[in-house]
Enzyme design. Structure first.
Site, mmCIF file in Angstrom:
data_model
loop_
_atom_site.group_PDB
_atom_site.id
_atom_site.type_symbol
_atom_site.label_atom_id
_atom_site.label_comp_id
_atom_site.label_asym_id
_atom_site.label_seq_id
_atom_site.Cartn_x
_atom_site.Cartn_y
_atom_site.Cartn_z
ATOM 1 N N CYS A 316 0.818 -1.222 0.000
ATOM 2 C CA CYS A 316 0.000 0.000 0.000
ATOM 3 C C CYS A 316 0.848 1.267 0.000
ATOM 4 O O CYS A 316 0.302 2.368 0.032
ATOM 5 C CB CYS A 316 -0.948 0.008 1.204
ATOM 6 N N PHE A 317 2.170 1.120 0.032
ATOM 7 C CA PHE A 317 3.098 2.243 -0.155
ATOM 8 C C PHE A 317 2.908 3.354 0.872
ATOM 9 O O PHE A 317 3.023 4.535 0.561
ATOM 10 C CB PHE A 317 2.958 2.818 -1.571
ATOM 11 N N CYS A 318 2.599 2.948 2.098
ATOM 12 C CA CYS A 318 2.398 3.911 3.188
ATOM 13 C C CYS A 318 1.317 4.932 2.837
ATOM 14 O O CYS A 318 1.385 6.093 3.227
ATOM 15 C CB CYS A 318 3.714 4.622 3.537
ATOM 16 N N ASN A 319 0.327 4.510 2.072
ATOM 17 C CA ASN A 319 -0.754 5.413 1.641
ATOM 18 C C ASN A 319 -2.073 4.645 1.717
ATOM 19 O O ASN A 319 -2.648 4.255 0.704
ATOM 20 C CB ASN A 319 -0.492 5.910 0.217
#
Length: 783
Positions: A316-319
């Site tokens: 989730c790419f820190c998002n």
């Protein structure tokens, strides 16, 4: 004058006179006299830049030595370190190396580091804007006169790669008064009193918030980064146009890929159609689909990409907000996924068929069209199976053909011969030996008779479970092969009969090879590990290690407590106490691999507990113990399962090509301890418990495979088709083989596992509470 000085006591005393002549000479420093390792020589060798200088501010900042700097530079040149929040090989190396460095420091520092945090400022009635530009400014210019944000954080390693961990917060002067501190550190105060509430901050906003000594060497490095970027590219505007062109081309190509039935190969998540760099950066986020439209888990895509030497990012790419929006994940689903064991950064990519994240590629100023086309060929080869029928879209410029990264190949290697070792009935249960022939790479087998606890004896299964036992018309299941892997990720040592310890087969994965930073090496980073052949001689209490082109070397089976130094290492997030096996074997390994390596062994007085309690028969408060394995004490595979995969791999493809894999080659790739003659492929996945003679095991879950199965264990060469074919045949997770753990083990009498022992499984349906936790269904391969 000299005489007057001496009389007044101002003459310096002789240095030798200040030393205790009875003191033993030190290996370093001002020992009695000077030797080859003297400080004078060290100063000239390591700190030549100090010639003519007297530096006396080491409490303020001591100096780095030349060899320290060279070591760090060589580390960066010889290793590929990716973002530790990703899951690819380079990222795993970064994570392991960082963790290795972190815990040599005291855990008691954690609370001290936590002190002095800033608190958000709340001002009712007015809003301020923080523009997170860390990703944007990595490839695009940002005009703050047009976009007047109050706060803008940026990250320099995203711009030119070094130094990592250093960023900046740009603060507009109008917002600066809002930033108030409840704590101040060194360098931030113009004046203050210790006994009264009196503090005058520095006038500069930057100085006001830079508590303590700044990372001044990293700040100096930034200048070189900006200068180099300008010299190589001509500026950020050129970078923006270059990277967007590559992204736009890739977007169009990916969008056009279709299966023969017309279904899309990928699903791209975007709010634009990549028409302008003003609204879209050089990032593409997507998931790969099968021909029915089902999402293929990002973890599986990541593993396949690694086989092509393609490093991408997944998750989730820190998002979380964007992830929820594009993937349709509700707040309730996030909570349920967490309860199922999913946390940020793990490999649980699908839960109940729904994705928990996606795949992301992004481009930088050094990216090329060759990179793009290699990536597209990877997608085509793995999903459409024939790049000849699906040509890669060509760019307008004539750039020539660009092949995908070739598989690793090794010259001058020979098959790793798997020795067979048996124990005679007269030998002591744990310290006896077989007949070992030093003149060859094979070990002679000798006839064996069953000892007191030989597992060839059949154990009675409780009557209430009898209906679940697989036996009868199909004939008995038996053990056909036994392997142990004394050195983690190195070649197998095949035996016909072997003692059992409380961690599994005796000496199975008791050693591992680590790099110069103490990080464990696996075949993912170093495929030639499979060419290292260990042989154990229990009578002589040694392990002999062989490899082509190297003289055999011996290593004692046990440590000498008086001469060994305990060191810590990591295995699957667990800290383990180990000891170094010495400079002799270190030099041998370093010569073979061409880089510094060490052999370490798990300390005999260190106990590594399994994360889960396995089996209902375990006593309260007891836990199964592990060696340096990843997950469980044993790994079992079924010959019928291997034969099914073998048939699929050796079937000619639509172009008439054929890959030839032997059954033996395939079985070695899965690095099992126990191989049985199952009657049906993958029937082992329906078992809950098994007995092998008098030993009883709990089946604790499937082994979720990684790209290591693509490495030929006899040559060290890669072939990605094994993983790809298994992925296709299993449809979801790439599982092969089952993990086993002792439910109970009585070592009061000697116990052995033997080839030919009968295997009696119990089906899951006949045992209460057979469902496995989700966390145990997503484990990586035991290396």
């Amino acid at each position: 004058m000299a005489s007057a000085a001496a009389e007044s006591g101002r003459e310096l005393p002789a240095f030798a006179g200040s030393r205790d002549p009875s003191a033993s000479r030190l290996a370093y420093g001002y020992g009695y006299g000077y030797g080859p390792g003297s400080l004078r020589e060290l100063r000239a060798r390591e700190f030549g830049r100090l010639a003519g200088t007297v530096y006396l501010d080491h409490a303020g900042a001591t100096l780095f030595s030349q060899s320290q700097l060279e070591s760090f530079t060589n580390d960066l040149l010889e290793n590929t370190y990716g973002n530790p929040h990703s899951q690819n090989i380079s990222s795993k190396l970064t994570y392991d190396t960082v963790e290795q460095v972190r815990y040599r420091y005291p855990l008691s520092w954690i609370e001290e580091v936590k002190s002095g945090r800033l608190h958000p400022v709340s001002t009712p009635g007015k809003w301020f804007v923080l523009l997170d530009a860390a990703s944007y400014v990595s490839t695009s210019p940002l005009d703050l006169s047009a976009h007047q944000a109050d706060f803008v954080p940026i990250s320099f390693y995203k711009i030119f790669g070094f130094p990592t961990g250093l960023g900046a917060l740009l603060v507009h002067n109008r917002a600066a008064p809002l930033l108030r501190k409840t704590y101040f550190g060194g360098g931030t105060a113009s004046a203050y009193l210790a006994g009264e509430d009196f503090y005058i901050p520095r006038p500069s906003v930057a100085q006001r918030f830079e508590d303590g000594t700044i990372s001044f060497l990293d700040v100096i490095a930034l200048k070189h980064g900006f200068d180099t970027l300008e010299r190589l590219t001509g500026g950020m505007e050129n970078i923006k146009q270059h990277t967007f062109t590559l992204a736009q081309y890739t977007y169009v190509a990916l969008s056009s890929l279709r299966y023969p039935n017309g279904a899309a190969v990928v699903r791209i998540y975007s709010d634009s159609e990549f028409s302008s760099p003003e609204v879209q950066g050089p990032i593409i986020n997507f998931n790969v689909l099968d021909d029915k439209g089902n999402i293929i888990g990002y973890s599986q895509v990541d593993k396949m990409a690694s086989l092509y030497n393609i490093h991408l990012r997944t998750g989730c790419f820190c998002n979380t907000g964007a992830c929820q929006r594009h993937l349709g994940i509700s707040n309730e689903m996030v909570r349920k996924n967490f309860q199922a064991g999913h946390v940020c950064g793990d490999n649980m990519d699908l839960i109940d068929g729904q994705p928990t994240g996606s795949v992301r590629i992004s481009f930088g100023y050094m990216s090329t069209l060759d990179d793009v086309q290699a990536f597209l060929r990877f997608i085509i080869d793995t999903r459409l199976h024939s790049s000849g029928d699906w040509p890669v879209p060509q760019a307008h410029a004539d750039t020539g053909e660009a092949g995908a990264p070739s598989a690793e190949s090794q010259a001058d290697v020979t098959p790793a011969v798997m020795g067979r070792h048996s124990l005679s009935p007269q030998e002591d249960a744990l310290t006896g030996s077989g007949v070992w022939n030093n003149s060859s790479t094979t070990v002679n087998a000798v006839p064996v008779a069953p000892p007191v606890c030989d597992v060839a004896r059949t154990q009675q299964i409780p009557s209430e479970k009898a209906a679940g036992v697989l036996q009868g018309a199909l004939g008995p299941l038996v053990v056909t092969n036994l392997y142990l892997y004394p050195i983690k990720s190195c070649a197998a040592f095949e035996v016909t009969r072997w003692p059992v310890g409380n961690q599994g087969l005796l000496y199975d994965r008791s050693w591992m090879v680590v790099n110069h930073n103490g990080v464990c090496l696996s075949q993912k980073q170093e495929p030639r590990l499979c060419l290292i052949q260990p042989f154990i001689d229990l009578q002589q209490r040694i392990m002999v290690i062989k490899a082509k082109g190297m003289e055999p070397i011996e290593v004692p089976l046990e440590e000498n407590s008086e001469q060994t130094q305990i060191r810590q290492s990591r295995v699957c997030a667990d800290r383990v106490n180990t000891y170094d096996c010495g400079e002799k074997i270190s030099s041998w390994l370093s010569t073979f691999f061409g880089r510094p390596c060490h052999l370490i062994k798990q300390s005999s007085n260190f106990q590594r507990n399994a994360k889960k309690k396995h089996g209902k028969d375990q006593l309260p408060g007891t836990m199964a113990t592990l060696s340096l394995v990843n997950e469980a004490q044993y790994l079992l595979i079924n010959t019928s399962s291997i034969l099914e995969l073998h048939q699929q791999l050796n079937t000619s493809d639509e172009n008439g090509k054929q890959e030839l894999f032997s059954v033996k080659d395939l079985s070695l790739r899965f690095r099992a301890n126990i191989i049985i003659n199952g009657k049906r492929a993958f029937e082992e996945e329906k078992w809950d418990e098994i007995s092998i003679g008098s030993l009883h095991f709990q089946v604790v879950g499937p082994c979720h495979r990684c790209q290591m199965i693509c490495i030929d264990q006899q040559t060290g060469q890669r072939n990605q088709h094994v993983f790809q074919k298994l992925s296709e045949s299993r449809e979801t997770k790439v599982n092969f083989g089952m993990y086993l753990m002792h439910t109970s083990l009585d070592l009061s009498s000697p116990c052995f596992l033997s080839v030919g022992s009968q295997v009696l499984p119990v089906l899951k349906e006949n045992v209460e509470g057979h469902d496995l936790p989700a966390s145990e269904k997503h484990q990586d391969v035991t290396s």
